[in-house]
Scaffold this motif. Sequence first.
Motif, PDB file in Angstrom:
ATOM      1  N   GLY A 155      10.507 -41.155 -59.881  1.00 29.07           N
ATOM      2  CA  GLY A 155      10.432 -39.697 -60.009  1.00 29.07           C
ATOM      3  C   GLY A 155       9.564 -39.340 -61.199  1.00 29.07           C
ATOM      4  O   GLY A 155       9.888 -38.430 -61.966  1.00 29.07           O
ATOM      5  N   ALA A 156       8.429 -40.084 -61.337  1.00 32.31           N
ATOM      6  CA  ALA A 156       7.546 -39.878 -62.494  1.00 32.31           C
ATOM      7  C   ALA A 156       6.579 -38.733 -62.237  1.00 32.31           C
ATOM      8  O   ALA A 156       5.363 -38.904 -62.300  1.00 32.31           O
ATOM      9  N   HIS A 157       7.139 -37.591 -61.888  1.00 36.69           N
ATOM     10  CA  HIS A 157       6.307 -36.399 -61.671  1.00 36.69           C
ATOM     11  C   HIS A 157       7.113 -35.176 -62.087  1.00 36.69           C
ATOM     12  O   HIS A 157       8.349 -35.211 -62.076  1.00 36.69           O
ATOM     13  N   PRO A 158       6.423 -34.086 -62.432  1.00 38.46           N
ATOM     14  CA  PRO A 158       7.141 -32.886 -62.859  1.00 38.46           C
ATOM     15  C   PRO A 158       8.159 -32.431 -61.807  1.00 38.46           C
ATOM     16  O   PRO A 158       7.858 -32.421 -60.629  1.00 38.46           O
ATOM     17  N   VAL A 163       1.344 -41.332 -51.272  1.00 44.58           N
ATOM     18  CA  VAL A 163       0.204 -41.873 -52.026  1.00 44.58           C
ATOM     19  C   VAL A 163       0.618 -42.087 -53.484  1.00 44.58           C
ATOM     20  O   VAL A 163       1.181 -41.189 -54.104  1.00 44.58           O
ATOM     21  N   GLY A 164       0.343 -43.259 -54.024  1.00 43.71           N
ATOM     22  CA  GLY A 164       0.723 -43.540 -55.416  1.00 43.71           C
ATOM     23  C   GLY A 164       2.227 -43.453 -55.554  1.00 43.71           C
ATOM     24  O   GLY A 164       2.760 -42.722 -56.384  1.00 43.71           O
ATOM     25  N   CYS A 165       2.907 -44.239 -54.719  1.00 48.34           N
ATOM     26  CA  CYS A 165       4.362 -44.096 -54.531  1.00 48.34           C
ATOM     27  C   CYS A 165       5.176 -44.515 -55.739  1.00 48.34           C
ATOM     28  O   CYS A 165       6.371 -44.245 -55.805  1.00 48.34           O
ATOM     29  N   MET A 221       2.153 -46.315 -50.591  1.00 50.42           N
ATOM     30  CA  MET A 221       1.073 -47.152 -51.130  1.00 50.42           C
ATOM     31  C   MET A 221       0.907 -46.886 -52.620  1.00 50.42           C
ATOM     32  O   MET A 221       1.199 -45.797 -53.115  1.00 50.42           O
ATOM     33  N   ASP A 222       0.454 -47.911 -53.340  1.00 46.75           N
ATOM     34  CA  ASP A 222       0.183 -47.753 -54.768  1.00 46.75           C
ATOM     35  C   ASP A 222      -0.801 -48.843 -55.175  1.00 46.75           C
ATOM     36  O   ASP A 222      -0.873 -49.893 -54.535  1.00 46.75           O
ATOM     37  N   ILE A 223      -1.532 -48.569 -56.237  1.00 48.14           N
ATOM     38  CA  ILE A 223      -2.528 -49.546 -56.701  1.00 48.14           C
ATOM     39  C   ILE A 223      -1.906 -50.615 -57.596  1.00 48.14           C
ATOM     40  O   ILE A 223      -2.433 -51.713 -57.723  1.00 48.14           O
TER      41      ILE A 223
END
Length: 239
Positions: free
Chosen positions: A20-23, A47-49, A69-71
């Motif tokens: 949950g690294a999002h606002p 995207v960028g899970c 997916m994530d890098i």
Amino acid sequence: MVLIRNSIYLDALSKFGVGGAHPGGISLTKKIFKTEEINETSYILDVGCGTGQTAAYLASRYGAKVTAMDINPIMIEKAKNRMTKYQLPVEIIQGSIENFPLADGRFNFIISESVLSFVNKPRALKEIFRLLKNGGRFIANELTMNKQLETTNEEEIKQFYGLDSVLMEKDWVNLFEHTGFKHIKTRVQEHSNFQNNPIPEFTYSAHIDPQLYGIITQHFHLMIKYQGVLDYRVFSCTK
Ligand SMILES: C[S@@+](CC[C@H](N)C(=O)[O-])C[C@H]1O[C@@H](n2cnc3c(N)ncnc32)[C@H](O)[C@@H]1O
């Protein structure tokens, strides 16, 4: 070959395994999806899970067919462990959204939560557009400046987070339009600054470089320093 950009902040997030690294965290994610028509026939790409919190939620709550997916290989490993633990049939793929070789028009929904800021935005948006079905929805919760900053301040933010630019709302909308998206809607949250974020989840790596603890502290200092300016928006648009 997948090129990982230099962002010590993203290194720290992966080692601490921040979910949950999002606002707004997972509670905002849940609120956003309540107003979308999702069911077990929906194909969704996260995207960028990161550690896969949103992907797991969408699979368990809606029974949707979720690809995450994530890098970052550490994020991917943590996301895979989560799906194994909760026995969720989420497909997890390591790759870059700037060039993600899945078939065109595969998804009904694509979500990016605090990801586009860290990538080449036009390239990533082109891929997202290609991967969506016609009529599919793209939802993005992304870092947004409320006003133009002095160059030195903007540089401080770009350097710390490893960004090539920090956009204002109108810049995001221009980019979405330019990519071909329609019906672009912007939501400003009631508690629009990062201070009101819920406490995230942590899945620590076995070895964490002590330097990385300082990075998280620095992140909070920047949030306080740029409170009211450094903000976020939730965008939704249609292909
Ligand atoms: C701030 S984190 C957000 C993670 C997750 N969405 C969440 O909300 O918890 C940004 C994520 O974007 C990923 N990322 C950065 N560049 C990427 C790229 N080119 N393609 C895919 N993922 C990328 C990072 O590895 C990281 O997991």
